[in-house]
Design a protein around this motif. Sequence first.
Motif, PDB file in Angstrom:
ATOM      1  N   LEU A 105       0.833  -1.203   0.000  1.00 45.27           N
ATOM      2  CA  LEU A 105       0.000   0.000   0.000  1.00 45.27           C
ATOM      3  C   LEU A 105       0.866   1.251   0.000  1.00 45.27           C
ATOM      4  O   LEU A 105       0.553   2.234  -0.679  1.00 45.27           O
ATOM      5  N   ARG A 106       1.967   1.225   0.724  1.00 45.13           N
ATOM      6  CA  ARG A 106       2.875   2.378   0.712  1.00 45.13           C
ATOM      7  C   ARG A 106       3.385   2.645  -0.700  1.00 45.13           C
ATOM      8  O   ARG A 106       3.523   3.798  -1.122  1.00 45.13           O
ATOM      9  N   ALA A 107       3.661   1.570  -1.445  1.00 49.06           N
ATOM     10  CA  ALA A 107       4.120   1.738  -2.825  1.00 49.06           C
ATOM     11  C   ALA A 107       3.007   2.302  -3.706  1.00 49.06           C
ATOM     12  O   ALA A 107       3.243   3.169  -4.548  1.00 49.06           O
ATOM     13  N   TRP A 108       1.786   1.808  -3.506  1.00 47.96           N
ATOM     14  CA  TRP A 108       0.653   2.357  -4.258  1.00 47.96           C
ATOM     15  C   TRP A 108       0.537   3.861  -4.021  1.00 47.96           C
ATOM     16  O   TRP A 108       0.230   4.618  -4.942  1.00 47.96           O
ATOM     17  N   ARG A 109       0.766   4.284  -2.814  1.00 43.15           N
ATOM     18  CA  ARG A 109       0.571   5.693  -2.474  1.00 43.15           C
ATOM     19  C   ARG A 109       1.529   6.615  -3.230  1.00 43.15           C
ATOM     20  O   ARG A 109       1.251   7.802  -3.387  1.00 43.15           O
ATOM     21  N   THR A 110       2.622   6.082  -3.718  1.00 45.51           N
ATOM     22  CA  THR A 110       3.541   6.927  -4.473  1.00 45.51           C
ATOM     23  C   THR A 110       2.954   7.335  -5.816  1.00 45.51           C
ATOM     24  O   THR A 110       3.339   8.371  -6.373  1.00 45.51           O
ATOM     25  N   ILE A 128      -8.537   4.642  -0.657  1.00 42.69           N
ATOM     26  CA  ILE A 128      -8.237   3.208  -0.724  1.00 42.69           C
ATOM     27  C   ILE A 128      -8.653   2.531   0.579  1.00 42.69           C
ATOM     28  O   ILE A 128      -8.187   2.892   1.662  1.00 42.69           O
ATOM     29  N   TYR A 129      -9.529   1.544   0.439  1.00 43.30           N
ATOM     30  CA  TYR A 129     -10.065   0.802   1.582  1.00 43.30           C
ATOM     31  C   TYR A 129      -9.680  -0.672   1.462  1.00 43.30           C
ATOM     32  O   TYR A 129     -10.261  -1.403   0.662  1.00 43.30           O
ATOM     33  N   PRO A 130      -8.712  -1.168   2.224  1.00 40.02           N
ATOM     34  CA  PRO A 130      -8.451  -2.607   2.233  1.00 40.02           C
ATOM     35  C   PRO A 130      -9.629  -3.368   2.849  1.00 40.02           C
ATOM     36  O   PRO A 130     -10.219  -2.907   3.837  1.00 40.02           O
ATOM     37  N   ASN A 177      -4.705  -5.648  12.538  1.00 45.43           N
ATOM     38  CA  ASN A 177      -3.950  -5.010  11.451  1.00 45.43           C
ATOM     39  C   ASN A 177      -4.447  -3.621  11.064  1.00 45.43           C
ATOM     40  O   ASN A 177      -3.892  -3.001  10.150  1.00 45.43           O
ATOM     41  N   LEU A 178      -5.463  -3.111  11.725  1.00 44.24           N
ATOM     42  CA  LEU A 178      -5.977  -1.787  11.368  1.00 44.24           C
ATOM     43  C   LEU A 178      -4.887  -0.718  11.475  1.00 44.24           C
ATOM     44  O   LEU A 178      -4.739   0.125  10.582  1.00 44.24           O
ATOM     45  N   GLY A 210      -1.143   4.225   4.930  1.00 46.40           N
ATOM     46  CA  GLY A 210      -1.838   5.123   4.019  1.00 46.40           C
ATOM     47  C   GLY A 210      -3.251   4.744   3.645  1.00 46.40           C
ATOM     48  O   GLY A 210      -3.843   5.365   2.759  1.00 46.40           O
ATOM     49  N   ALA A 211      -3.835   3.738   4.311  1.00 46.82           N
ATOM     50  CA  ALA A 211      -5.223   3.377   4.014  1.00 46.82           C
ATOM     51  C   ALA A 211      -6.154   4.531   4.387  1.00 46.82           C
ATOM     52  O   ALA A 211      -5.998   5.149   5.438  1.00 46.82           O
ATOM     53  N   THR A 212      -7.116   4.788   3.521  1.00 44.11           N
ATOM     54  CA  THR A 212      -8.124   5.803   3.819  1.00 44.11           C
ATOM     55  C   THR A 212      -9.041   5.325   4.931  1.00 44.11           C
ATOM     56  O   THR A 212      -9.461   6.096   5.797  1.00 44.11           O
ATOM     57  N   GLY A 213      -9.389   4.061   4.886  1.00 42.17           N
ATOM     58  CA  GLY A 213     -10.286   3.433   5.850  1.00 42.17           C
ATOM     59  C   GLY A 213     -10.159   1.934   5.691  1.00 42.17           C
ATOM     60  O   GLY A 213      -9.142   1.437   5.206  1.00 42.17           O
TER      61      GLY A 213
END
Length: 212
Positions: free
Chosen positions: A146-151, A158-160, A168-169, A176-179
Amino acid sequence: MKANTNPFAPTPAYPPLVAILRGLQPEEAAEVGLALYAAGLRLIEVPLNRPGALQALSLMRQALPADAHLGAGTVLRPEQADALSEAGGTLAISPHLDPDLVRHSVGLGLWTMPGVATVSEAFAALRAGAHALKAFPNDALPPEALRAWRTVLPEALIYPVGGMGLHNLAAYRRAGATGAGLGSAIYRAGDSASVVGERARELVQAWQAAER
């Protein structure tokens, strides 16, 4: 649109957590929905792959305040989006990416969150008009990914989803998850409203603590 502000975008008023109520029965919908609302949640999804989902959603819509955003999960076809809109839902959440379905749902005034598992799918979803991205399953997008996606997706919502819970929340929020979408961690078929409400409060507290 049925609202002026994207409900998937986090605000100080409520945590950006989606309660996924798979197997919710119509007769318990109002009580469970009110328990989630009291715990601070404003995003509620009833997956369509169980009987009575749309009826449960409709009854919950009648019981909850207007600032509760209700919708359906496992939206796979345009006719399901039509039925969702007719039942009073405003959120269309899918496990997959179908650009035509996204465009159809948006045309109905629904806020859409299609499932994506790659950056290419994420960009395709956003081009189709998706309002948020469901990273599903979350095993395909661990926190370091997710950190890589954020670049390359710095502003996407982005919601996993899938296997999300107290364990894991915090890691996902810091990555960087939005929610997050929460299924069995918040509701299992047959759970009482009081149990669901207590789980929701614990999850809200875990999300908020991860901010520090």
